[in-house]
Design a protein around this motif. Sequence first.
Motif, PDB file in Angstrom:
ATOM      1  N   SER A 139     158.399  67.847  22.818  1.00 32.72           N
ATOM      2  CA  SER A 139     159.038  68.499  23.951  1.00 32.72           C
ATOM      3  C   SER A 139     158.197  68.370  25.223  1.00 32.72           C
ATOM      4  N   GLY A 140     158.853  68.052  26.302  1.00 30.28           N
ATOM      5  CA  GLY A 140     158.180  67.999  27.596  1.00 30.28           C
ATOM      6  C   GLY A 140     157.443  66.696  27.854  1.00 30.28           C
ATOM      7  N   CYS A 141     157.582  65.705  26.955  1.00 29.67           N
ATOM      8  CA  CYS A 141     156.824  64.454  27.161  1.00 29.67           C
ATOM      9  C   CYS A 141     157.480  63.579  28.227  1.00 29.67           C
ATOM     10  N   GLY A 142     158.759  63.802  28.501  1.00 29.79           N
ATOM     11  CA  GLY A 142     159.364  63.023  29.592  1.00 29.79           C
ATOM     12  C   GLY A 142     160.579  62.198  29.185  1.00 29.79           C
ATOM     13  N   LYS A 143     161.144  62.483  28.038  1.00 29.02           N
ATOM     14  CA  LYS A 143     162.301  61.697  27.561  1.00 29.02           C
ATOM     15  C   LYS A 143     163.490  61.823  28.523  1.00 29.02           C
ATOM     16  N   SER A 144     163.818  63.082  28.887  1.00 24.31           N
ATOM     17  CA  SER A 144     164.959  63.281  29.795  1.00 24.31           C
ATOM     18  C   SER A 144     164.676  62.663  31.161  1.00 24.31           C
ATOM     19  N   THR A 145     163.407  62.697  31.555  1.00 25.09           N
ATOM     20  CA  THR A 145     163.059  62.108  32.857  1.00 25.09           C
ATOM     21  C   THR A 145     163.325  60.597  32.842  1.00 25.09           C
ATOM     22  N   PHE A 165     156.300  64.587  40.241  1.00 25.94           N
ATOM     23  CA  PHE A 165     157.135  65.683  40.739  1.00 25.94           C
ATOM     24  C   PHE A 165     156.287  66.541  41.669  1.00 25.94           C
TER      25      PHE A 165
HETATM   26  N1  LIG Z   1     162.555  68.248  38.489  1.00 30.26           N
HETATM   27  C1  LIG Z   1     161.344  68.486  37.978  1.00 30.26           C
HETATM   28  N2  LIG Z   1     160.381  69.060  38.745  1.00 30.26           N
HETATM   29  C2  LIG Z   1     159.143  69.280  38.250  1.00 30.26           C
HETATM   30  N3  LIG Z   1     158.757  68.958  36.998  1.00 30.26           N
HETATM   31  C3  LIG Z   1     159.680  68.392  36.199  1.00 30.26           C
HETATM   32  C4  LIG Z   1     161.022  68.131  36.635  1.00 30.26           C
HETATM   33  N4  LIG Z   1     161.700  67.558  35.609  1.00 30.26           N
HETATM   34  C5  LIG Z   1     160.825  67.480  34.590  1.00 30.26           C
HETATM   35  N5  LIG Z   1     159.628  67.969  34.938  1.00 30.26           N
HETATM   36  C6  LIG Z   1     158.414  68.008  34.087  1.00 30.26           C
HETATM   37  O1  LIG Z   1     158.219  66.692  33.573  1.00 30.26           O
HETATM   38  C7  LIG Z   1     157.808  66.741  32.218  1.00 30.26           C
HETATM   39  C8  LIG Z   1     158.805  65.969  31.367  1.00 30.26           C
HETATM   40  O2  LIG Z   1     160.043  66.713  31.287  1.00 30.26           O
HETATM   41  P1  LIG Z   1     161.297  66.200  30.467  1.00 30.26           P
HETATM   42  O3  LIG Z   1     162.377  67.195  30.630  1.00 30.26           O
HETATM   43  O4  LIG Z   1     161.589  64.803  30.850  1.00 30.26           O
HETATM   44  O5  LIG Z   1     160.744  66.216  28.968  1.00 30.26           O
HETATM   45  P2  LIG Z   1     161.535  65.998  27.591  1.00 30.26           P
HETATM   46  O6  LIG Z   1     160.663  65.133  26.754  1.00 30.26           O
HETATM   47  O7  LIG Z   1     162.894  65.532  27.857  1.00 30.26           O
HETATM   48  O8  LIG Z   1     161.565  67.486  27.003  1.00 30.26           O
HETATM   49  P3  LIG Z   1     162.578  68.163  25.937  1.00 30.26           P
HETATM   50  O9  LIG Z   1     162.415  67.396  24.669  1.00 30.26           O
HETATM   51  O10 LIG Z   1     162.050  69.554  25.822  1.00 30.26           O
HETATM   52  O11 LIG Z   1     163.948  68.097  26.534  1.00 30.26           O
HETATM   53  C9  LIG Z   1     157.687  68.213  31.848  1.00 30.26           C
HETATM   54  O12 LIG Z   1     156.356  68.609  32.001  1.00 30.26           O
HETATM   55  C10 LIG Z   1     158.582  68.900  32.858  1.00 30.26           C
HETATM   56  O13 LIG Z   1     158.134  70.208  33.097  1.00 30.26           O
END
Ligand SMILES: Nc1ncnc2c1ncn2[C@@H]1O[C@H](COP(=O)(O)OP(=O)(O)OP(=O)(O)O)[C@@H](O)[C@H]1O
Length: 292
Positions: free
Chosen positions: A51-57, A22
């Motif tokens: 949280s924040g590990c990247g699952k949603s990504t 990103f």
């Molecule tokens: N559009 C974006 N621009 C910049 N950084 C991003 C973007 N989307 C996600 N990130 C970063 O990528 C990393 C993974 O985010 P993501 O939302 O995928 O985590 P997650 O495991 O789904 O978190 P949660 O369980 O809290 O929903 C985080 O550090 C987040 O800050």
Amino acid sequence: MTVEQKNAENAYLSIENVSIDFPTPNGPFRALNDVSLRIAKGEFISLIGHSGCGKSTVLNIVAGLYEATEGGVILDKKEVNQPGPERAVVFQNHSLLPWLTAYQNVELAVNQVFKGTKSKAEMKEWIEHNLRLVHMEHAMHKRPDEISGGMKQRVGIARALAMEPKVLLMDEPFGALDALTRAHLQDSLIEIQSELNSTVIMITHDVDEAVLLSDRIVMMTNGPAATIGEILQVDLARPRDRLEMAKDAEYNRYRAEVLEFLHKRHSNPAQKKPTPETSSEKAEDKKIRAVA
Ligand SMILES: Nc1ncnc2c1ncn2[C@@H]1O[C@H](COP(=O)(O)OP(=O)(O)OP(=O)(O)O)[C@@H](O)[C@H]1O
């Protein structure tokens, strides 16, 4: 034949060496590094991690909402490069249009996918069939503000299923619900899965939910540059009954395995060195413990 070879042969959905950077003011931020996963048709996969590990990504890349910097996704032999109705997404916060009834919300999606291929009567039958699948036939003519959070989530699932997607992507679909409503919806999902044999990727923070529903649990390492840490194959016979599972030694062994990964082998770094900046991550970690 190893499980890996079997999965490669049966792959319906392939996430191949996906990395994503990103852009940030300090330069590119590598959120995911070299994520590869092959999923068979009809498989139920859970993604779990702090949280924040990247699952949603990961989910957003499969949905076609984000583009991988390296690697890619192939679904049913076609490369994914944009969103499409064959990959329906269910979010934590139901995204129903408030001025439309449950029926009309599902109808919108059905029109988008089946206009020209189904007659008006067939469409009506199909919408009602999907609302029946999630046990919402009694409230199909109510608007979102007239039904509970759990019911709204049921409508969201009906809408996704009514698109007859090749893969159902669920981002913490029951995360905002109370424990009892959540259990009812999990049971409905077990029922639907056994009837439709849908291919599902679901993000969850709930260890029991992951074990109860999944064929495999994909456990992610902490970011940055997160990747798949371990994959747990859940070989519990189906249909799975939550009350029987609670007493089942195998079930509890799987559960312990996920907890060990999350709290021992890949514990949240925010817990080790608490700082004011990481307070939101700590709250999230508490969320994992609370539901574990
Ligand atoms: N559009 C974006 N621009 C910049 N950084 C991003 C973007 N989307 C996600 N990130 C970063 O990528 C990393 C993974 O985010 P993501 O939302 O995928 O985590 P997650 O495991 O789904 O978190 P949660 O369980 O809290 O929903 C985080 O550090 C987040 O800050």
